[in-house]
Motif scaffolding. Structure first.
Motif, PDB file in Angstrom:
ATOM      1  N   MET A 346       0.842  -1.199   0.000  1.00 40.21           N
ATOM      2  CA  MET A 346       0.000   0.000   0.000  1.00 40.21           C
ATOM      3  C   MET A 346       0.875   1.246   0.000  1.00 40.21           C
ATOM      4  O   MET A 346       2.001   1.232   0.488  1.00 40.21           O
ATOM      5  CB  MET A 346      -0.941  -0.020   1.209  1.00 40.21           C
ATOM      6  CG  MET A 346      -2.053  -1.038   1.063  1.00 40.21           C
ATOM      7  SD  MET A 346      -3.361  -0.846   2.290  1.00 40.21           S
ATOM      8  CE  MET A 346      -2.750  -1.899   3.590  1.00 40.21           C
ATOM      9  N   ASP A 374      -0.326  -5.807   2.395  1.00 46.18           N
ATOM     10  CA  ASP A 374      -1.776  -6.010   2.388  1.00 46.18           C
ATOM     11  C   ASP A 374      -2.112  -7.301   3.136  1.00 46.18           C
ATOM     12  O   ASP A 374      -2.124  -8.384   2.549  1.00 46.18           O
ATOM     13  CB  ASP A 374      -2.271  -6.098   0.944  1.00 46.18           C
ATOM     14  CG  ASP A 374      -3.763  -6.385   0.843  1.00 46.18           C
ATOM     15  OD1 ASP A 374      -4.436  -6.404   1.891  1.00 46.18           O
ATOM     16  OD2 ASP A 374      -4.254  -6.594  -0.284  1.00 46.18           O
ATOM     17  N   TYR A 376      -4.856  -8.367   4.177  1.00 45.72           N
ATOM     18  CA  TYR A 376      -6.157  -8.918   3.821  1.00 45.72           C
ATOM     19  C   TYR A 376      -6.017  -9.989   2.730  1.00 45.72           C
ATOM     20  O   TYR A 376      -6.944 -10.767   2.502  1.00 45.72           O
ATOM     21  CB  TYR A 376      -7.082  -7.805   3.321  1.00 45.72           C
ATOM     22  CG  TYR A 376      -7.162  -6.626   4.267  1.00 45.72           C
ATOM     23  CD1 TYR A 376      -7.971  -6.665   5.392  1.00 45.72           C
ATOM     24  CD2 TYR A 376      -6.405  -5.480   4.051  1.00 45.72           C
ATOM     25  CE1 TYR A 376      -8.033  -5.590   6.270  1.00 45.72           C
ATOM     26  CE2 TYR A 376      -6.463  -4.393   4.915  1.00 45.72           C
ATOM     27  CZ  TYR A 376      -7.275  -4.458   6.025  1.00 45.72           C
ATOM     28  OH  TYR A 376      -7.331  -3.392   6.891  1.00 45.72           O
ATOM     29  N   ASN A 377      -4.855 -10.013   2.097  1.00 48.12           N
ATOM     30  CA  ASN A 377      -4.586 -10.943   1.005  1.00 48.12           C
ATOM     31  C   ASN A 377      -3.951 -12.217   1.553  1.00 48.12           C
ATOM     32  O   ASN A 377      -2.864 -12.169   2.135  1.00 48.12           O
ATOM     33  CB  ASN A 377      -3.648 -10.292  -0.015  1.00 48.12           C
ATOM     34  CG  ASN A 377      -3.530 -11.094  -1.291  1.00 48.12           C
ATOM     35  OD1 ASN A 377      -3.426 -12.316  -1.260  1.00 48.12           O
ATOM     36  ND2 ASN A 377      -3.521 -10.407  -2.422  1.00 48.12           N
ATOM     37  N   ASN A 419      -6.292   3.244  -1.513  1.00 45.00           N
ATOM     38  CA  ASN A 419      -5.495   2.060  -1.809  1.00 45.00           C
ATOM     39  C   ASN A 419      -6.421   0.850  -1.929  1.00 45.00           C
ATOM     40  O   ASN A 419      -7.311   0.649  -1.081  1.00 45.00           O
ATOM     41  CB  ASN A 419      -4.486   1.810  -0.680  1.00 45.00           C
ATOM     42  CG  ASN A 419      -3.195   2.577  -0.864  1.00 45.00           C
ATOM     43  OD1 ASN A 419      -2.275   2.119  -1.526  1.00 45.00           O
ATOM     44  ND2 ASN A 419      -3.135   3.763  -0.255  1.00 45.00           N
ATOM     45  N   THR A 421      -7.067  -2.934  -1.587  1.00 52.22           N
ATOM     46  CA  THR A 421      -6.600  -4.163  -0.944  1.00 52.22           C
ATOM     47  C   THR A 421      -7.281  -5.371  -1.589  1.00 52.22           C
ATOM     48  O   THR A 421      -8.135  -5.228  -2.472  1.00 52.22           O
ATOM     49  CB  THR A 421      -6.916  -4.160   0.558  1.00 52.22           C
ATOM     50  OG1 THR A 421      -8.322  -4.389   0.745  1.00 52.22           O
ATOM     51  CG2 THR A 421      -6.524  -2.827   1.203  1.00 52.22           C
ATOM     52  N   TYR A 422      -6.941  -6.521  -1.106  1.00 49.30           N
ATOM     53  CA  TYR A 422      -7.554  -7.758  -1.587  1.00 49.30           C
ATOM     54  C   TYR A 422      -9.072  -7.747  -1.377  1.00 49.30           C
ATOM     55  O   TYR A 422      -9.821  -8.361  -2.140  1.00 49.30           O
ATOM     56  CB  TYR A 422      -6.927  -8.936  -0.851  1.00 49.30           C
ATOM     57  CG  TYR A 422      -7.423 -10.296  -1.257  1.00 49.30           C
ATOM     58  CD1 TYR A 422      -6.967 -10.905  -2.418  1.00 49.30           C
ATOM     59  CD2 TYR A 422      -8.334 -10.991  -0.453  1.00 49.30           C
ATOM     60  CE1 TYR A 422      -7.424 -12.176  -2.790  1.00 49.30           C
ATOM     61  CE2 TYR A 422      -8.789 -12.249  -0.803  1.00 49.30           C
ATOM     62  CZ  TYR A 422      -8.331 -12.838  -1.979  1.00 49.30           C
ATOM     63  OH  TYR A 422      -8.778 -14.086  -2.336  1.00 49.30           O
ATOM     64  N   PHE A 426      -9.092   0.344   0.928  1.00 44.58           N
ATOM     65  CA  PHE A 426      -8.578   0.290   2.296  1.00 44.58           C
ATOM     66  C   PHE A 426      -9.572   0.899   3.280  1.00 44.58           C
ATOM     67  O   PHE A 426      -9.728   0.428   4.408  1.00 44.58           O
ATOM     68  CB  PHE A 426      -7.236   1.026   2.343  1.00 44.58           C
ATOM     69  CG  PHE A 426      -6.522   0.945   3.669  1.00 44.58           C
ATOM     70  CD1 PHE A 426      -6.507  -0.220   4.418  1.00 44.58           C
ATOM     71  CD2 PHE A 426      -5.843   2.056   4.155  1.00 44.58           C
ATOM     72  CE1 PHE A 426      -5.840  -0.290   5.634  1.00 44.58           C
ATOM     73  CE2 PHE A 426      -5.167   2.000   5.365  1.00 44.58           C
ATOM     74  CZ  PHE A 426      -5.170   0.825   6.107  1.00 44.58           C
ATOM     75  N   PHE A 433      -7.354  -4.193  10.147  1.00 44.20           N
ATOM     76  CA  PHE A 433      -5.952  -4.483   9.799  1.00 44.20           C
ATOM     77  C   PHE A 433      -5.265  -5.352  10.866  1.00 44.20           C
ATOM     78  O   PHE A 433      -4.665  -6.388  10.524  1.00 44.20           O
ATOM     79  CB  PHE A 433      -5.184  -3.179   9.580  1.00 44.20           C
ATOM     80  CG  PHE A 433      -3.814  -3.357   9.003  1.00 44.20           C
ATOM     81  CD1 PHE A 433      -2.746  -3.797   9.782  1.00 44.20           C
ATOM     82  CD2 PHE A 433      -3.565  -3.077   7.660  1.00 44.20           C
ATOM     83  CE1 PHE A 433      -1.482  -3.966   9.253  1.00 44.20           C
ATOM     84  CE2 PHE A 433      -2.301  -3.248   7.113  1.00 44.20           C
ATOM     85  CZ  PHE A 433      -1.253  -3.682   7.912  1.00 44.20           C
TER      86      PHE A 433
END
Length: 804
Positions: A346, A374, A376-377, A419, A421-422, A426, A433
């Motif tokens: 990010m 990231d 979340y990925n 940004n 994210t997956y 964001f 997070f």
């Protein structure tokens, strides 16, 4: 009014359901679905006590998989009826109604006592754009009872116990941990399941959540009857807390930072030489070298030439070590290269901002180029663990300090949240997070090696993080008496939010207010009092910058600061059987280690809002000293004066008697007392009927666990379950543990020790118990009892004994 604004306002009013016409409802396996004007409402029972309320604008398809909630709806027997505009759904525990004209949802006990009401037309959806995605600002308003105390919301260091009459901005930050959950003195809780920056407002008119992004209003109402019941429902929804290793409940030493492996190991050696107990040492940042290699997860700093030997040396000294890792990477790291190629970094300003480590930065300082990954990925989490495992865990590291896990976000710009994210922009998932980051490390370590329990020290949290073996600390607090005071309600509200493990930098991180650091006598008094408080929180960890904090920096035996620190570290170790058994209650029964007084004394109006007292476990009342008493400024210097012993007021909750831990004096509850507090004493009182196990004096947690002194505090009947296992693996999840139940019959003055249940490898077949009936003559303070009332050699069979 412009044409566009008029259209927007019309849509807004339509979506709030104002002046809408009622629609039919349909039953579902978990409850009902209904359409109220332009809002779809679904009521789902997850179990008889927990209900999910979902609201979406008509025409919006809901595709949401909760990041926090892992429970699935259970088959729940429900009775659904309708009368006029009210649809009622009743389980065996609670009743819910929906007004199909106003959209208001209300919750009641089975005998129709009101618990919580939404406001009429209380949901609002305002169209907005989130990085190109069409979505909504979502707002849901409730109406609480008059003067109804509520608690929780994570950690906000404002010194408040009740979370009433304030507006909180819910976005993760260094000193603020966001958990959008509150619970009421009425015995219910509400979890707002949204991860975007939000506002929580409570005032006499309403209580509301308003989130920047959401395609639905989604919250869970849980009825527990009391605070423990609410927390149990929250853990059922979001996950139970696993056991930490036994050694983690000992004493930890840390600072910013140990600059070589020789210095790190040398601290452990010094503690062993001076005979002060220690179990954990922490290596802070820059073992990787320069900022271009930030968080490389390798020992690139030449001062750490043999990290495997460093870890082995610490283990050979019967201690453990954890190490700092971040959620970001420098531009010359292997992780940065692969994550950048895959589009998993990010782009916003994070710590460290500059390429050089000097502070303050030079006028021509260049940006560091460090970027946040990231989490979340799932593939990014795989990459993170791959290098963490190869470079550190494989060497024998015992745990992790996941610093800046919120993460640091410097010079915040609105575009930063664009940004992608997956999971999308964001902004949509900002507050989750730490949950995803910490969860990735926990999950991967457990898949890699189940012989060592995961232990994660981290600076932030979100709902559900308790399931990931994490203990959160309160951030980089500045050393001051006011900030020490703030830690108490901050930790208690964090615990009341459903996450049981919390700690803080003992002594404060920054010493901006104390020139000279530990050479400043005024700071020494503050540090001692902070450490005394830290004896009674889930993790006892000394840490900070600007000045070292090791006990030998405060002098030697005979010096007042040294002796007080030594006394409370040893007390921490004597309490290990009690603390570890309490941690089992956390895991097995959704218990809490730090207990706000409202949990055990909800009917005592004087106790409910006290922000300077709490219970550690269910037996020990703690009232930390949070004011300077013995070091004062005189002329231009700080002068210490111990000639007069000062006192502190302590409120003892009603409904029980209390015994002064230090003197054995019994005192009736429901009154305020004056307790003498010399520099090595803080007010500690034990509830009548308590059974308090205390271990032997040791140098490290696993040195020995026998004999155990069993202190009985008369005045009421009592029970305690002593727990033990192998201390550092997950075999307890397969039943490899043992419990011993103790019962005290106060009228008969009889203690019954039941048959031991369970077993585990290496368990003591016989155990020595020194039984002490506490009085003003016996069983007080830190000391090992010289003459117990009775000594028994317990061999796992039931035994009863009378005490005088």
């Amino acid at each position: 009014m412009t044409k566009n604004l008029t259209l927007l306002l019309s849509l807004f009013l339509c979506l709030t359901g104002l002046n809408s016409k009622a629609q039919d409802f349909q039953k579902t396996p978990q409850g009902i679905k209904a359409n109220v004007g332009s809002v779809n409402v679904e009521i789902q029972f997850y179990n008889p006590q927990t209900i999910r309320i979902i609201k979406t604008p008509t025409g919006v398809s809901l595709k949401k998989e909760s990041l926090s909630v892992i429970a699935k709806p259970e088959n729940t027997e429900l009775d659904v009826t309708s009368s006029g505009h009210l649809i009622s759904i009743t389980s065996s525990k609670i009743k819910v109604s929906l007004n199909d004209e106003t959209g208001k949802v209300a919750f009641y006990t089975l005998d129709n006592k009101p618990l919580l009401n939404e406001k009429d037309y209380g949901v609002q959806f305002t169209p907005t754009d989130d990085a190109g995605e069409q979505t909504y600002i979502v707002r849901q308003a409730f109406r609480l009872g008059e003067n109804e105390p509520i608690f929780g919301m994570g950690q906000f260091q404002k010194g408040k116990m009740e979370q009433n009459n304030q507006k909180l901005f819910l976005r993760q930050a260094n000193l603020e941990t966001v958990i959008p959950f509150f619970q009421s003195i009425k015995g219910y809780g509400v979890f707002w399941d949204n991860y975007s920056p939000s506002y929580f407002t409570n005032n006499p008119q309403e209580t509301s959540f308003e989130s920047e992004v959401g395609n639905c209003a989604d919250y869970y109402f849980m009825y527990g009857g009391n605070a423990d019941g609410v927390i149990a429902q929250m853990r059922h929804l979001t996950g139970q807390a696993p056991m930490f290793p036994y050694w983690t409940y000992g004493y930890w030493q840390s600072k910013e930072r140990y600059k070589s492996q020789n210095e790190l190991v040398g601290v452990v050696k010094k503690y062993r030489e001076i005979g002060v107990p220690l179990d954990g040492i922490i290596q802070d940042w820059q073992y990787w070298g320069d900022n271009a290699h930030w968080n490389a997860m390798e020992f690139l700093n030449p001062e750490f030439p043999d990290p495997k030997k460093m870890i082995d040396d610490i283990h050979n000294l019967n201690a453990h070590v954890i190490i700092s890792c971040w959620a970001s990477f420098g531009p010359k790291t292997k992780q940065y290269e692969i994550l950048n190629q895959k589009g998993m970094l990010m782009d916003f300003k994070t710590w460290p901002p500059f390429a050089e480590n000097t502070w303050p930065p030079k006028p021509d300082a260049k940006p560091s180029g460090v970027k946040v990954y990231d989490p979340y990925n799932p593939e990014a989490r795989d990459i993170y663990w791959k290098y963490m495992n190869q470079g550190i865990f494989s060497l024998g590291m015992d745990g992790w300090w996941l610093d800046s896990s919120e993460p640091d976000h410097l010079d915040i710009q609105d575009k930063d949240f664009d940004n992608i994210t997956y999971l999308g922009p964001f902004r949509k998932v900002r507050n989750a997070f730490p949950l995803e980051h910490v969860g990735g490390v926990y999950t991967h370590q457990r898949e890699s090696d189940s012989s060592k329990r995961v232990f994660i020290l981290t600076r932030s949290a979100f709902a559900g993080q308790q399931r990931y073996g994490a203990n959160s600390w309160s951030g980089d607090v500045v050393a001051s008496w006011e900030h020490l005071k703030d830690q108490i309600p901050a930790g208690l509200n964090f615990s009341l939010s459903g996450i049981p493990y919390w700690n803080c930098d003992l002594g404060g991180f920054f010493l901006w207010n104390f020139h000279g650091g530990i050479e400043n006598k005024a700071y020494r008094e503050l540090y001692v009092r902070w450490l005394e408080f830290g004896t009674f929180i889930p993790m006892m960890r000394s840490h900070g910058t600007d000045s070292p904090r090791e006990i030998y920096q405060f002098g030697q035996k005979g010096d007042w600061a040294y002796d007080a620190i030594d006394k409370f570290i040893n007390l921490r170790y004597r309490l290990l059987p009690y603390t570890y058994s309490t941690s089992w209650d956390v895991t097995a029964n959704s218990g809490s280690m730090m207990r706000a007084l409202m949990m055990d004394f909800p009917n005592d109006k004087k106790a409910i809002n006290l922000n300077n007292e709490y219970l550690f476990g269910k037996s020990i009342l703690v009232c930390p000293v949070t004011d300077p008493l013995y070091v004062q400024k005189k002329d231009s210097s700080m002068v210490e004066d111990f000639s007069t012993v000062k006192t502190q007021k302590v409120y003892l909750p009603e409904g029980t008697n209390w015994t002064d831990f230090w003197t054995g004096q019994q005192i009736q509850g429901g009154q305020t007392v004056e307790k003498e507090v010399p520099i090595d004493i803080i007010p500690l009182y034990v509830k009548a009927g308590s059974i308090l196990p205390m271990g032997p004096l040791v140098q490290f947690a696993d040195e020995k666990i026998d004999p155990i002194e069993i202190r009985i505090y008369p005045g009421n009947d009592g029970d305690f379950t002593l727990y033990n296992d192998e201390h550092d693996n997950y075999d307890y999840e397969k039943g490899a543990y043992a419990t011993i139940h103790f019962h005290w019959d106060d009228a008969a003055k009889k203690l019954t020790i039941d048959d031991r249940k369970g077993e585990f490898p290496g368990m003591l077949k016989k155990q020595k118990f020194q039984i002490v009936l506490v009085s003003e003559k016996q069983g007080t303070g830190l000391g090992v009892t010289a003459k117990p009332s009775k000594t028994i050699n317990y061999s796992a069979k039931k035994i009863s004994l009378k005490l005088k």
